[in-house]
Design a protein around this motif. Sequence first.
Motif, PDB file in Angstrom:
ATOM      1  N   ALA A  23     -12.595  -3.518 -11.890  1.00 38.35           N
ATOM      2  CA  ALA A  23     -12.275  -3.471 -10.397  1.00 38.35           C
ATOM      3  C   ALA A  23     -10.922  -4.293 -10.200  1.00 38.35           C
ATOM      4  N   ALA A  24      -9.915  -3.364  -9.503  1.00 40.17           N
ATOM      5  CA  ALA A  24      -8.607  -3.950  -9.525  1.00 40.17           C
ATOM      6  C   ALA A  24      -8.436  -4.005  -7.974  1.00 40.17           C
ATOM      7  N   SER A  25      -7.653  -5.359  -7.690  1.00 37.76           N
ATOM      8  CA  SER A  25      -7.220  -5.518  -6.150  1.00 37.76           C
ATOM      9  C   SER A  25      -5.893  -6.209  -6.209  1.00 37.76           C
ATOM     10  N   GLY A  26      -5.211  -6.065  -4.949  1.00 37.39           N
ATOM     11  CA  GLY A  26      -4.038  -6.479  -4.816  1.00 37.39           C
ATOM     12  C   GLY A  26      -2.842  -5.516  -4.722  1.00 37.39           C
ATOM     13  N   ARG A  27      -1.784  -5.478  -5.636  1.00 36.59           N
ATOM     14  CA  ARG A  27      -0.617  -4.521  -5.347  1.00 36.59           C
ATOM     15  C   ARG A  27      -1.292  -3.209  -5.990  1.00 36.59           C
ATOM     16  N   PRO A  28      -0.264  -2.207  -5.565  1.00 32.93           N
ATOM     17  CA  PRO A  28      -0.959  -0.717  -5.828  1.00 32.93           C
ATOM     18  C   PRO A  28      -1.505  -0.538  -7.120  1.00 32.93           C
ATOM     19  N   PHE A  29      -2.659  -0.113  -7.453  1.00 35.60           N
ATOM     20  CA  PHE A  29      -3.164   0.038  -8.602  1.00 35.60           C
ATOM     21  C   PHE A  29      -2.365   1.195  -9.305  1.00 35.60           C
ATOM     22  N   SER A  30      -1.947   2.064  -8.747  1.00 35.41           N
ATOM     23  CA  SER A  30      -1.507   3.320  -9.281  1.00 35.41           C
ATOM     24  C   SER A  30      -0.275   3.048 -10.044  1.00 35.41           C
ATOM     25  N   SER A  31       0.405   1.877  -9.791  1.00 36.69           N
ATOM     26  CA  SER A  31       1.770   1.429 -10.390  1.00 36.69           C
ATOM     27  C   SER A  31       1.415   0.856 -11.807  1.00 36.69           C
ATOM     28  N   TYR A  32       0.313   0.913 -12.118  1.00 38.57           N
ATOM     29  CA  TYR A  32      -0.072  -0.064 -13.263  1.00 38.57           C
ATOM     30  C   TYR A  32      -0.796   0.680 -14.394  1.00 38.57           C
ATOM     31  N   SER A  33      -0.146   0.512 -15.653  1.00 39.48           N
ATOM     32  CA  SER A  33      -1.084   0.972 -16.974  1.00 39.48           C
ATOM     33  C   SER A  33      -2.000  -0.035 -16.910  1.00 39.48           C
TER      34      SER A  33
END
Length: 123
Positions: A23-33
Amino acid sequence: QVQLVESGGGLVQAGGSLRLSCAASGRPFSSYSMGWFRQAPGAEPEFVAVITWSSRSTYYADSVKGRFTISRDNAKNMVYLQMNLLKPEDTAVYSCAAAYRKVATTRGGFDYWGQGTQVTVSS
């Protein structure tokens, strides 16, 4: 900043399956591989798989190709690792990692890391 929290690890018999979640939180997840690494006791960290931010491409270590599948759900800020046909040598702490707008397969290419979840495969 991106915070990553893994779950889904556990003890499984050889030949079994597990699905890890991150689970990710913080900056836009869709910008990260998003990638998965693992580290067995006494061993160096090992790249397992990576998925690009658009999900168009995935890459796997030869040791897991055909058995593991990485996927992501950008709407839920989640990345998954489906692990099938598990072997005792898959035993390790599995960590997810995030790389901003780049595709990486080495630790140095990733910007953020989770704490990891233990996977133990018994023979």
